[in-house]
Each structure stands twice: as C-alpha cells, then as structure tokens.
Design a protein around this motif. Structure first.
Motif, short mmCIF file in Angstrom:
data_model
loop_
_atom_site.label_atom_id
_atom_site.label_comp_id
_atom_site.label_asym_id
_atom_site.label_seq_id
_atom_site.Cartn_x
_atom_site.Cartn_y
_atom_site.Cartn_z
N PRO A 48 79.40 66.20 -27.03
CA PRO A 48 80.11 66.63 -25.77
C PRO A 48 79.36 67.97 -25.33
N GLU A 49 79.14 68.75 -26.11
CA GLU A 49 78.43 70.04 -25.83
C GLU A 49 76.92 69.71 -24.90
N GLU A 50 76.42 68.59 -25.15
CA GLU A 50 75.28 68.20 -24.47
C GLU A 50 75.57 67.33 -23.27
N SER A 51 76.62 67.06 -23.03
CA SER A 51 76.99 66.14 -21.98
C SER A 51 76.17 66.56 -20.66
N GLY A 52 76.09 67.72 -20.47
CA GLY A 52 75.46 68.28 -18.85
C GLY A 52 73.96 67.60 -19.07
N LYS A 53 73.08 68.17 -20.09
CA LYS A 53 71.73 67.68 -20.02
C LYS A 53 71.67 66.04 -19.91
N ILE A 54 72.55 65.47 -20.66
CA ILE A 54 72.53 64.18 -20.94
C ILE A 54 72.84 63.36 -19.45
N PHE A 55 73.97 63.99 -18.80
CA PHE A 55 74.16 63.46 -17.33
C PHE A 55 72.94 63.62 -16.52
N THR A 56 72.37 64.57 -16.37
CA THR A 56 71.14 65.28 -15.57
C THR A 56 70.38 64.09 -15.87
N ASN A 57 69.91 63.93 -17.13
CA ASN A 57 68.63 62.94 -17.30
C ASN A 57 69.28 61.62 -16.96
N MET A 58 70.42 61.26 -16.96
CA MET A 58 71.04 60.07 -16.83
C MET A 58 70.53 59.75 -15.02
N LEU A 59 70.98 60.56 -14.42
CA LEU A 59 70.83 60.57 -13.04
C LEU A 59 69.40 60.46 -12.67
N VAL A 60 68.50 61.29 -13.34
CA VAL A 60 67.09 60.93 -12.99
C VAL A 60 66.60 59.64 -13.46
N CYS A 61 67.04 59.11 -14.53
CA CYS A 61 66.55 57.54 -15.08
C CYS A 61 67.16 56.68 -14.15
N VAL A 62 68.32 57.00 -13.46
CA VAL A 62 68.84 55.93 -12.64
C VAL A 62 68.14 55.91 -11.40
N GLY A 63 67.59 56.96 -10.86
CA GLY A 63 67.02 57.01 -9.70
C GLY A 63 65.35 56.06 -10.17
N LEU A 64 64.78 56.47 -11.08
CA LEU A 64 63.61 55.95 -11.45
C LEU A 64 63.77 54.37 -11.91
N ILE A 65 64.85 53.74 -12.21
CA ILE A 65 64.96 52.63 -12.43
C ILE A 65 65.18 51.81 -11.15
N GLU A 66 65.92 52.54 -10.29
CA GLU A 66 66.24 51.93 -8.86
C GLU A 66 64.98 51.98 -8.04
N SER A 67 64.09 52.77 -8.18
CA SER A 67 62.91 52.95 -7.22
C SER A 67 61.96 51.70 -7.51
N MET A 68 61.94 50.93 -8.52
CA MET A 68 61.18 49.84 -8.76
C MET A 68 61.71 48.35 -8.11
N PRO A 69 63.11 48.31 -7.95
CA PRO A 69 63.39 47.41 -7.04
C PRO A 69 62.99 47.45 -5.61
N ILE A 70 63.23 48.61 -5.22
CA ILE A 70 63.17 49.11 -3.87
C ILE A 70 61.70 48.71 -3.46
N LEU A 71 60.84 49.07 -4.30
CA LEU A 71 59.22 48.74 -4.07
C LEU A 71 59.14 47.27 -3.96
N CYS A 72 59.79 46.62 -4.97
CA CYS A 72 59.67 45.04 -4.99
C CYS A 72 60.15 44.53 -3.68
N TYR A 73 61.32 44.85 -2.91
CA TYR A 73 61.82 44.45 -1.63
C TYR A 73 60.75 44.87 -0.55
N VAL A 74 60.44 45.92 -0.63
CA VAL A 74 59.46 46.38 0.47
C VAL A 74 58.15 45.41 0.41
N ILE A 75 57.60 45.34 -0.81
CA ILE A 75 56.31 44.48 -0.97
C ILE A 75 56.69 43.15 -0.65
#
Length: 87
Positions: A48-75
């Motif tokens: 629990p003491e590292e939850s802030g860093k983990i949450f921030t990294n999780m949000l960055v990773c969600v953005g990176l994961i969601e960028s691939m389908p958006i590129l696929c839709y555009v193509i």
C-alpha cells in the motif's frame, strides 16, 4: 443474375478486413487492460505504501495499451475510404 464488379468485391473485402482488425484490436486492448489493472490492484494491495507510484504507472500503461487500437481504427478507416487497391 448480375455479376459484382471487381471494385465492389475489393470494397467488400476491405470492409470485412477492417472490421476484423478492429475486433482484434479491441479484444487485445480489453484483455491487456484487464490483466494489467488486475495485477496493479494486486500489487497495490500487497504494497500500500507504493500505491501512488503503481497507480501512476498503471495510468500510463493504460494510455499506451489504448493507443494501439486507436491506430488500428485509423488505419482501417483510411484503407476503407481511401483504398489504394481500387482502380
């Protein structure tokens, strides 16, 4: 019976292919996001003491994961509406 023109067949195949690509991209992103968020919540529960860093990294990773389908839709949309295979 009327024959389909070559352009109609290419357009139909392009639309079906674009649909399949979008389906695969959406399923992959869904599975990836679900797996990643589940593992992040597990690690937040363990540390629990590292939850802030983990949450921030999780949000960055969600953005990176969601960028691939958006590129696929555009193509896929570009290949359907500006199809280079149609003469």
């Amino acid at each position: 019976m009327k024959q389909m023109s070559e352009n109609a067949i290419i357009t139909a195949a392009s639309v079906i292919g674009a649909g399949l690509v979008c389906l695969g991209a959406a399923m992959g992103a869904g599975f990836g996001n679900g797996n990643m968020c589940g593992k992040s919540i597990e690690s937040m529960a363990r540390q629990p003491e590292e939850s802030g860093k983990i949450f921030t990294n999780m949000l960055v990773c969600v953005g990176l994961i969601e960028s691939m389908p958006i590129l696929c839709y555009v193509i896929a949309i570009v290949l359907v509406f500006a199809n280079p295979f149609i003469k």
